[in-house]
Design a protein around this motif. Structure first.
Motif, PDB file in Angstrom:
ATOM      1  N   LYS A 112       0.841  -1.188   0.000  1.00 60.55           N
ATOM      2  CA  LYS A 112       0.000   0.000   0.000  1.00 60.55           C
ATOM      3  C   LYS A 112       0.881   1.244   0.000  1.00 60.55           C
ATOM      4  N   PRO A 113       0.631   2.177  -0.919  1.00 56.50           N
ATOM      5  CA  PRO A 113       1.461   3.400  -0.966  1.00 56.50           C
ATOM      6  C   PRO A 113       1.195   4.294   0.240  1.00 56.50           C
ATOM      7  N   LEU A 114       2.242   4.997   0.691  1.00 57.44           N
ATOM      8  CA  LEU A 114       2.154   5.935   1.816  1.00 57.44           C
ATOM      9  C   LEU A 114       2.568   7.309   1.331  1.00 57.44           C
ATOM     10  N   SER A 115       1.867   8.331   1.792  1.00 60.69           N
ATOM     11  CA  SER A 115       2.200   9.708   1.404  1.00 60.69           C
ATOM     12  C   SER A 115       3.422  10.180   2.185  1.00 60.69           C
ATOM     13  N   ASP A 116       4.073  11.232   1.664  1.00 57.94           N
ATOM     14  CA  ASP A 116       5.274  11.759   2.322  1.00 57.94           C
ATOM     15  C   ASP A 116       4.962  12.365   3.692  1.00 57.94           C
ATOM     16  N   SER A 117       3.732  12.790   3.913  1.00 55.63           N
ATOM     17  CA  SER A 117       3.379  13.418   5.191  1.00 55.63           C
ATOM     18  C   SER A 117       3.006  12.399   6.279  1.00 55.63           C
ATOM     19  N   THR A 118       3.094  11.126   5.946  1.00 57.32           N
ATOM     20  CA  THR A 118       2.756  10.094   6.944  1.00 57.32           C
ATOM     21  C   THR A 118       3.766  10.127   8.081  1.00 57.32           C
ATOM     22  N   PRO A 119       3.320  10.281   9.359  1.00 54.69           N
ATOM     23  CA  PRO A 119       4.262  10.289  10.492  1.00 54.69           C
ATOM     24  C   PRO A 119       4.889   8.924  10.671  1.00 54.69           C
ATOM     25  N   LEU A 120       6.127   8.942  11.061  1.00 56.55           N
ATOM     26  CA  LEU A 120       6.857   7.682  11.189  1.00 56.55           C
ATOM     27  C   LEU A 120       6.583   6.997  12.514  1.00 56.55           C
ATOM     28  N   LEU A 121       6.373   7.817  13.596  1.00 60.45           N
ATOM     29  CA  LEU A 121       6.191   7.246  14.927  1.00 60.45           C
ATOM     30  C   LEU A 121       4.723   7.180  15.323  1.00 60.45           C
ATOM     31  N   GLN A 122       4.019   8.279  15.182  1.00 60.55           N
ATOM     32  CA  GLN A 122       2.625   8.321  15.616  1.00 60.55           C
ATOM     33  C   GLN A 122       1.701   7.777  14.504  1.00 60.55           C
ATOM     34  N   ASN A 123       1.898   6.511  14.164  1.00 60.51           N
ATOM     35  CA  ASN A 123       1.121   5.866  13.087  1.00 60.51           C
ATOM     36  C   ASN A 123       0.934   4.402  13.460  1.00 60.51           C
ATOM     37  N   SER A 124      -0.316   4.006  13.529  1.00 60.62           N
ATOM     38  CA  SER A 124      -0.602   2.630  13.926  1.00 60.62           C
ATOM     39  C   SER A 124      -0.197   1.613  12.867  1.00 60.62           C
ATOM     40  N   GLN A 125       0.009   2.096  11.611  1.00 59.63           N
ATOM     41  CA  GLN A 125       0.370   1.163  10.539  1.00 59.63           C
ATOM     42  C   GLN A 125       1.840   0.760  10.627  1.00 59.63           C
ATOM     43  N   ILE A 126       2.696   1.721  10.932  1.00 59.10           N
ATOM     44  CA  ILE A 126       4.136   1.449  10.954  1.00 59.10           C
ATOM     45  C   ILE A 126       4.516   1.017  12.369  1.00 59.10           C
ATOM     46  N   ALA A 127       4.668  -0.281  12.536  1.00 60.62           N
ATOM     47  CA  ALA A 127       5.055  -0.824  13.836  1.00 60.62           C
ATOM     48  C   ALA A 127       6.561  -1.021  13.863  1.00 60.62           C
ATOM     49  N   PRO A 128       7.127  -1.144  15.035  1.00 61.96           N
ATOM     50  CA  PRO A 128       8.567  -1.438  15.107  1.00 61.96           C
ATOM     51  C   PRO A 128       8.908  -2.699  14.306  1.00 61.96           C
ATOM     52  N   LEU A 129      10.057  -2.675  13.691  1.00 63.67           N
ATOM     53  CA  LEU A 129      10.578  -3.766  12.862  1.00 63.67           C
ATOM     54  C   LEU A 129       9.785  -3.939  11.564  1.00 63.67           C
ATOM     55  N   SER A 130       9.013  -2.901  11.166  1.00 61.25           N
ATOM     56  CA  SER A 130       8.315  -2.953   9.876  1.00 61.25           C
ATOM     57  C   SER A 130       9.308  -2.751   8.736  1.00 61.25           C
ATOM     58  N   THR A 131       8.922  -3.245   7.546  1.00 64.08           N
ATOM     59  CA  THR A 131       9.769  -3.103   6.357  1.00 64.08           C
ATOM     60  C   THR A 131       9.095  -2.167   5.379  1.00 64.08           C
ATOM     61  N   LEU A 132       9.713  -1.042   5.112  1.00 64.54           N
ATOM     62  CA  LEU A 132       9.218  -0.082   4.131  1.00 64.54           C
ATOM     63  C   LEU A 132       9.950  -0.291   2.807  1.00 64.54           C
ATOM     64  N   THR A 133       9.195  -0.225   1.726  1.00 63.52           N
ATOM     65  CA  THR A 133       9.785  -0.399   0.390  1.00 63.52           C
ATOM     66  C   THR A 133       9.755   0.937  -0.323  1.00 63.52           C
ATOM     67  N   LEU A 134      10.914   1.328  -0.820  1.00 65.01           N
ATOM     68  CA  LEU A 134      11.049   2.605  -1.526  1.00 65.01           C
ATOM     69  C   LEU A 134      10.996   2.346  -3.021  1.00 65.01           C
ATOM     70  N   HIS A 135      10.070   3.053  -3.707  1.00 65.34           N
ATOM     71  CA  HIS A 135       9.872   2.869  -5.156  1.00 65.34           C
ATOM     72  C   HIS A 135      10.254   4.133  -5.899  1.00 65.34           C
ATOM     73  N   LEU A 136      10.582   3.940  -7.162  1.00 64.79           N
ATOM     74  CA  LEU A 136      10.892   5.055  -8.055  1.00 64.79           C
ATOM     75  C   LEU A 136       9.676   5.316  -8.920  1.00 64.79           C
ATOM     76  N   ARG A 137       9.153   6.505  -8.864  1.00 64.09           N
ATOM     77  CA  ARG A 137       7.957   6.874  -9.627  1.00 64.09           C
ATOM     78  C   ARG A 137       8.363   7.276 -11.036  1.00 64.09           C
ATOM     79  N   PHE A 138       7.739   6.619 -12.070  1.00 65.88           N
ATOM     80  CA  PHE A 138       8.024   6.931 -13.466  1.00 65.88           C
ATOM     81  C   PHE A 138       7.004   7.956 -13.951  1.00 65.88           C
ATOM     82  N   LEU A 139       7.483   9.105 -14.272  1.00 67.41           N
ATOM     83  CA  LEU A 139       6.619  10.185 -14.726  1.00 67.41           C
ATOM     84  C   LEU A 139       6.276   9.993 -16.202  1.00 67.41           C
ATOM     85  N   GLY A 140       5.191  10.612 -16.615  1.00 57.87           N
ATOM     86  CA  GLY A 140       4.815  10.571 -18.033  1.00 57.87           C
ATOM     87  C   GLY A 140       3.600   9.733 -18.305  1.00 57.87           C
ATOM     88  N   GLY A 141       3.059   9.033 -17.362  1.00 52.51           N
ATOM     89  CA  GLY A 141       1.825   8.282 -17.551  1.00 52.51           C
ATOM     90  C   GLY A 141       2.073   6.940 -18.199  1.00 52.51           C
TER      91      GLY A 141
END
Length: 356
Positions: free
Chosen positions: A60-89
């Motif tokens: 599930k994509p996360l917005s840049d404004s998502t808090p890292l600590l005060q967020n019930s989705q991101i628990a300790p030892l979670s794995t975040l995946t960083l993607h490269l966005r391809f512009l142009g449609g």
């Protein structure tokens, strides 16, 4: 709500950027820390634009404004995946601007049939039955235009009367010529059926010209006839003439020539039938002498022409009266036996008034 008094550890990975999984430990985490700050710490603005990167968690994509600590989705030892966005449609459902009206219409256009390999068409014509398109197998026949058939398929078509119109000239067995095709031994060993010229060994595949001899049915290549010039078949040594050779799967000009010969043969058969019908009732021992008698044709009763001027004997019914019959009575059947005043016709006699 996560506690900020103890260490906070997460994992970051990026297959798009070929970055292996890294562990990030925050000993004194800032409660206002967001994913935007995390991207800035990992990639300075000078290397990769931050707008082209985004995080996902469990797909599930996360917005840049998502808090890292005060967020019930991101628990300790979670794995975040960083993607490269391809512009142009394109992949995200947008338009690239490269589409045109023709491209859109081609999506719904009727697909053109696949191009047929000309080599496959040529082989099919020489190795398959023209009618059923099944592989050729003995007994094999040709028509008088040089087309190849399995005899079984052609006879079945004649019995069921479902031959295509282009084969309407085939009426029966007399319009078929049984041919003998020499098989290639090495092809037969591997389960294939292929044919060749028994004299030169040239393969029967459409690359070379072949002829069939009507008198015996053997099929030889044009090169075989050229190399061994003979008036007899090179296989069975049976005599034949040049007109007995029928080209197999010939060119348009050769087929036209065979068609003209076929029409000439039909005309000859038709004319011979008419002459036989005319002579059927008047032929004597095949000599064409008529059996007509009487003075009208100038022929005497014995079937020999007489002199029409005076030597011909006039027909009299009394002369052919049966035995023990009175000639006058027998003659009265056909005509009057004596002169009378009343009129007579062929079918009856009219009596004078007063006699009936």
């Amino acid at each position: 709500m996560k506690s900020t008094s103890r260490n906070f550890q997460i994992f970051v990975q990026s297959p798009d950027l070929r970055i292996p999984t890294r562990a990030l430990i925050f000993q004194k985490p800032n409660p206002n820390l967001t994913l935007h700050h995390l991207k800035s710490s990992l990639f300075p603005a000078t290397s990769i634009p931050h707008s082209s990167l985004f995080f996902t968690l469990n797909g599930k994509p996360l917005s840049d404004s998502t808090p890292l600590l005060q967020n019930s989705q991101i628990a300790p030892l979670s794995t975040l995946t960083l993607h490269l966005r391809f512009l142009g449609g394109g992949g995200d459902g947008g338009a690239t601007g490269a589409e045109s009206r023709d491209c859109y219409l081609n999506m719904y256009a009727v697909k053109k049939p696949d191009k047929v390999d000309p080599n496959e068409m040529r082989l099919s014509k020489w190795l398959n039955c023209t009618l059923s398109n099944e592989p050729l197998r003995h007994p094999i026949v040709i028509d008088k235009l040089g087309n190849l058939f399995n005899k079984e398929a052609l006879v079945e078509g004649l019995l069921k009367k479902n031959l295509p119109k282009e084969f309407g000239y085939i009426k029966g067995l007399k319009d078929m010529i049984t041919v003998e095709l020499a098989e290639i031994p090495r092809a037969k060993e591997i389960g294939e059926v292929k044919f060749q010229c028994p004299i030169t060994g040239l393969e029967f595949n459409g690359k070379y010209k072949f002829f069939a001899i009507k008198s015996c049915g053997h099929v030889l290549s044009a090169k075989g006839f050229k190399e061994v010039k003979s008036s007899t078949c090179l296989i069975c040594h049976k005599e034949f003439v040049e007109s007995d050779k029928i080209v197999i799967n010939g060119t348009e000009e050769e087929v036209t020539e065979l068609w003209e010969k076929l029409k000439e043969e039909k005309l000859k058969v038709k004319d011979n039938g008419k002459k036989t019908k005319k002579l059927k009732n008047g032929d004597v021992n095949g000599e064409g002498v008529g059996r007509l008698t009487g003075t009208k044709h100038g022929i005497e009763g014995n079937g020999i022409n007489g002199n029409a001027k005076g030597s011909t004997k006039k027909f009299k019914a009394a002369d052919i009266a049966p035995a023990n019959a009175t000639k006058a009575v027998y003659a009265s059947i056909f005509t009057s036996s004596r002169k009378s005043d009343f009129k007579e016709t062929y079918s009856c006699r009219s009596l004078p008034l007063g006699r009936n």
